[in-house]
Design a protein around this motif. Sequence first.
Motif, PDB file in Angstrom:
ATOM      1  N   MET A  86       0.834  -1.186   0.000  1.00  0.00           N
ATOM      2  CA  MET A  86       0.000   0.000   0.000  1.00  0.00           C
ATOM      3  C   MET A  86       0.880   1.252   0.000  1.00  0.00           C
ATOM      4  SD  MET A  86      -3.275  -0.760   2.417  1.00  0.00           S
ATOM      5  CE  MET A  86      -2.439  -1.570   3.758  1.00  0.00           C
ATOM      6  N   GLY A  87       0.264   2.359  -0.282  1.00  0.00           N
ATOM      7  CA  GLY A  87       0.968   3.619  -0.309  1.00  0.00           C
ATOM      8  C   GLY A  87       1.620   3.887  -1.649  1.00  0.00           C
ATOM      9  N   PHE A  88       2.221   5.033  -1.774  1.00  0.00           N
ATOM     10  CA  PHE A  88       3.018   5.430  -2.916  1.00  0.00           C
ATOM     11  C   PHE A  88       2.258   5.534  -4.225  1.00  0.00           C
ATOM     12  CE2 PHE A  88       6.651   5.478  -0.372  1.00  0.00           C
ATOM     13  CZ  PHE A  88       6.567   4.403   0.477  1.00  0.00           C
ATOM     14  N   HIS A  89       1.000   5.796  -4.193  1.00  0.00           N
ATOM     15  CA  HIS A  89       0.312   6.169  -5.421  1.00  0.00           C
ATOM     16  C   HIS A  89      -0.149   7.600  -5.243  1.00  0.00           C
ATOM     17  CE1 HIS A  89      -3.364   5.241  -3.126  1.00  0.00           C
ATOM     18  NE2 HIS A  89      -3.949   6.067  -3.943  1.00  0.00           N
ATOM     19  N   THR A  90      -0.550   8.210  -6.296  1.00  0.00           N
ATOM     20  CA  THR A  90      -0.989   9.600  -6.209  1.00  0.00           C
ATOM     21  C   THR A  90      -2.395   9.733  -6.774  1.00  0.00           C
ATOM     22  OG1 THR A  90       0.034  10.093  -8.332  1.00  0.00           O
ATOM     23  CG2 THR A  90       1.341  10.557  -6.369  1.00  0.00           C
ATOM     24  N   PHE A  91      -3.050  10.787  -6.354  1.00  0.00           N
ATOM     25  CA  PHE A  91      -4.388  11.071  -6.850  1.00  0.00           C
ATOM     26  C   PHE A  91      -4.261  11.546  -8.292  1.00  0.00           C
ATOM     27  CE2 PHE A  91      -8.385  13.328  -7.339  1.00  0.00           C
ATOM     28  CZ  PHE A  91      -9.274  12.510  -6.647  1.00  0.00           C
ATOM     29  N   ASP A  92      -5.104  11.062  -9.150  1.00  0.00           N
ATOM     30  CA  ASP A  92      -5.076  11.400 -10.571  1.00  0.00           C
ATOM     31  C   ASP A  92      -5.377  12.881 -10.767  1.00  0.00           C
ATOM     32  OD1 ASP A  92      -5.363  11.629 -13.313  1.00  0.00           O
ATOM     33  OD2 ASP A  92      -6.826  10.009 -13.496  1.00  0.00           O
ATOM     34  N   VAL A  93      -4.409  13.626 -11.280  1.00  0.00           N
ATOM     35  CA  VAL A  93      -4.567  15.068 -11.461  1.00  0.00           C
ATOM     36  C   VAL A  93      -5.722  15.388 -12.414  1.00  0.00           C
ATOM     37  CG1 VAL A  93      -2.926  15.398 -13.360  1.00  0.00           C
ATOM     38  CG2 VAL A  93      -3.244  17.202 -11.652  1.00  0.00           C
ATOM     39  N   TYR A 100      -2.751   9.914   3.847  1.00  0.00           N
ATOM     40  CA  TYR A 100      -1.807   9.031   4.539  1.00  0.00           C
ATOM     41  C   TYR A 100      -1.606   7.728   3.775  1.00  0.00           C
ATOM     42  CZ  TYR A 100       0.148   5.999   8.167  1.00  0.00           C
ATOM     43  OH  TYR A 100       0.923   5.114   8.869  1.00  0.00           O
ATOM     44  N   HIS A 101      -2.676   7.162   3.260  1.00  0.00           N
ATOM     45  CA  HIS A 101      -2.567   5.894   2.526  1.00  0.00           C
ATOM     46  C   HIS A 101      -1.707   6.025   1.271  1.00  0.00           C
ATOM     47  CE1 HIS A 101      -5.945   7.936   0.568  1.00  0.00           C
ATOM     48  NE2 HIS A 101      -5.635   7.230  -0.506  1.00  0.00           N
ATOM     49  N   GLU A 102      -1.459   7.253   0.815  1.00  0.00           N
ATOM     50  CA  GLU A 102      -0.636   7.476  -0.370  1.00  0.00           C
ATOM     51  C   GLU A 102       0.850   7.565  -0.049  1.00  0.00           C
ATOM     52  OE1 GLU A 102      -2.062  10.800  -2.626  1.00  0.00           O
ATOM     53  OE2 GLU A 102      -4.104  10.011  -2.733  1.00  0.00           O
ATOM     54  N   PHE A 103       1.193   7.907   1.191  1.00  0.00           N
ATOM     55  CA  PHE A 103       2.613   8.084   1.509  1.00  0.00           C
ATOM     56  C   PHE A 103       3.099   7.269   2.702  1.00  0.00           C
ATOM     57  CE2 PHE A 103       0.633  11.556   3.990  1.00  0.00           C
ATOM     58  CZ  PHE A 103       1.221  11.358   5.233  1.00  0.00           C
ATOM     59  N   ALA A 104       2.237   6.522   3.343  1.00  0.00           N
ATOM     60  CA  ALA A 104       2.600   5.810   4.568  1.00  0.00           C
ATOM     61  C   ALA A 104       3.804   4.898   4.353  1.00  0.00           C
ATOM     62  CB  ALA A 104       1.413   4.998   5.065  1.00  0.00           C
ATOM     63  N   ASP A 137      -7.669   9.986   7.651  1.00  0.00           N
ATOM     64  CA  ASP A 137      -7.577   9.179   6.434  1.00  0.00           C
ATOM     65  C   ASP A 137      -8.719   8.171   6.368  1.00  0.00           C
ATOM     66  OD1 ASP A 137      -6.361   8.601   3.995  1.00  0.00           O
ATOM     67  OD2 ASP A 137      -4.985   7.134   4.837  1.00  0.00           O
ATOM     68  N   TRP A 138      -8.818   7.581   5.201  1.00  0.00           N
ATOM     69  CA  TRP A 138      -9.794   6.521   4.953  1.00  0.00           C
ATOM     70  C   TRP A 138      -9.398   5.290   5.744  1.00  0.00           C
ATOM     71  CZ3 TRP A 138     -13.793   8.432   2.547  1.00  0.00           C
ATOM     72  CH2 TRP A 138     -13.615   9.509   1.667  1.00  0.00           C
ATOM     73  N   SER A 139     -10.350   4.646   6.375  1.00  0.00           N
ATOM     74  CA  SER A 139     -10.088   3.498   7.222  1.00  0.00           C
ATOM     75  C   SER A 139     -10.244   2.174   6.474  1.00  0.00           C
ATOM     76  CB  SER A 139     -11.060   3.513   8.408  1.00  0.00           C
ATOM     77  OG  SER A 139     -10.910   2.346   9.173  1.00  0.00           O
ATOM     78  N   ALA A 140      -9.334   1.265   6.766  1.00  0.00           N
ATOM     79  CA  ALA A 140      -9.436  -0.090   6.212  1.00  0.00           C
ATOM     80  C   ALA A 140     -10.682  -0.798   6.726  1.00  0.00           C
ATOM     81  CB  ALA A 140      -8.200  -0.905   6.569  1.00  0.00           C
ATOM     82  N   ASP A 165     -17.018   5.385  -0.241  1.00  0.00           N
ATOM     83  CA  ASP A 165     -16.340   6.625  -0.610  1.00  0.00           C
ATOM     84  C   ASP A 165     -14.842   6.371  -0.520  1.00  0.00           C
ATOM     85  OD1 ASP A 165     -18.500   8.792  -0.797  1.00  0.00           O
ATOM     86  OD2 ASP A 165     -18.958   7.856   1.129  1.00  0.00           O
ATOM     87  N   GLY A 166     -14.074   7.200  -1.203  1.00  0.00           N
ATOM     88  CA  GLY A 166     -12.625   7.097  -1.109  1.00  0.00           C
ATOM     89  C   GLY A 166     -12.059   5.939  -1.897  1.00  0.00           C
ATOM     90  N   PRO A 167     -10.795   5.628  -1.620  1.00  0.00           N
ATOM     91  CA  PRO A 167     -10.117   4.565  -2.361  1.00  0.00           C
ATOM     92  C   PRO A 167     -10.631   3.181  -1.959  1.00  0.00           C
ATOM     93  CG  PRO A 167      -8.736   5.329  -0.583  1.00  0.00           C
ATOM     94  CD  PRO A 167      -9.939   6.233  -0.610  1.00  0.00           C
ATOM     95  N   PRO A 168     -10.305   2.178  -2.745  1.00  0.00           N
ATOM     96  CA  PRO A 168     -10.693   0.808  -2.371  1.00  0.00           C
ATOM     97  C   PRO A 168     -10.154   0.458  -0.980  1.00  0.00           C
ATOM     98  CG  PRO A 168      -9.794   0.872  -4.600  1.00  0.00           C
ATOM     99  CD  PRO A 168      -9.561   2.223  -3.999  1.00  0.00           C
ATOM    100  N   VAL A 169     -10.887  -0.360  -0.272  1.00  0.00           N
ATOM    101  CA  VAL A 169     -10.535  -0.717   1.094  1.00  0.00           C
ATOM    102  C   VAL A 169      -9.146  -1.348   1.163  1.00  0.00           C
ATOM    103  CG1 VAL A 169     -11.185  -2.165   3.067  1.00  0.00           C
ATOM    104  CG2 VAL A 169     -12.936  -0.903   1.817  1.00  0.00           C
ATOM    105  N   ASP A 170      -8.738  -2.092   0.163  1.00  0.00           N
ATOM    106  CA  ASP A 170      -7.421  -2.736   0.217  1.00  0.00           C
ATOM    107  C   ASP A 170      -6.259  -1.756   0.039  1.00  0.00           C
ATOM    108  OD1 ASP A 170      -7.708  -2.261  -2.515  1.00  0.00           O
ATOM    109  OD2 ASP A 170      -7.158  -4.298  -3.116  1.00  0.00           O
ATOM    110  N   GLU A 171      -6.542  -0.494  -0.235  1.00  0.00           N
ATOM    111  CA  GLU A 171      -5.506   0.539  -0.314  1.00  0.00           C
ATOM    112  C   GLU A 171      -5.423   1.366   0.968  1.00  0.00           C
ATOM    113  OE1 GLU A 171      -5.868   3.031  -3.758  1.00  0.00           O
ATOM    114  OE2 GLU A 171      -6.053   1.317  -5.112  1.00  0.00           O
ATOM    115  N   ARG A 172      -6.207   1.017   1.966  1.00  0.00           N
ATOM    116  CA  ARG A 172      -6.308   1.804   3.199  1.00  0.00           C
ATOM    117  C   ARG A 172      -5.582   1.124   4.348  1.00  0.00           C
ATOM    118  NH1 ARG A 172     -12.657   3.337   3.558  1.00  0.00           N
ATOM    119  NH2 ARG A 172     -13.024   3.920   1.389  1.00  0.00           N
TER     120      ARG A 172
END
Length: 184
Positions: free
Chosen positions: A1-8, A109-113, A135-138, A144-151
């Motif tokens: 998990m982490g290290f992705h970015t929001f699509d500009v 947080y899920h993007e940089f943790a 942040d979004w909770s697993a 809403d938010g990113p898929p649960v497996d990204e949290r």
Amino acid sequence: MGFHTFDVDRADALEDPGRYRFCSREELVAALDIGDGAVVADIGSGTGFYTNEIAPFAGRVYAVDVQSEMHELHRKKGAPENVEFVAAEASAMPFDDDELDVAFSTMTYHEFASDASLEELARVVQPGGRVVTLDWSANGTGDDGPPVDERFALADCVDAFESAGFRTVDATGRKETFVHTARR
């Protein structure tokens, strides 16, 4: 998990006032507990939705985002005079040791943790300084938010911050999100 970015290309979604149902300006300001003239960093600032809300309460706010395109959108929208743009990874911020009074991240947080990012926060936030993570909770539904497996779960966030030398002040789980406040 982490290290992705929001699509500009979807950045307009970051300006949706519906985001306040997950964290209001008042809730964020209270959690940050910003003192007069405080130096604050918004980690994963995106288009500045929350950065601009916090700016009136701080001396200086660094809008930290890995995507300079997000900064361009923030500039077009308009930023308060005390906001400075910083293009950097959360794991390698160009701040002096102990430079920040407060740091926060809202839904990023899920993007940089990572251990490296939390060690970097421990370096740049002064002793006694706060880091607020919303942040979004697993444990959420994923409606809403990113898929649960990204949290991350709140407990994972607490453990990660404590392993990096922070002390948890508050850890609150909610239906879809969590809030974690830590002191260095």
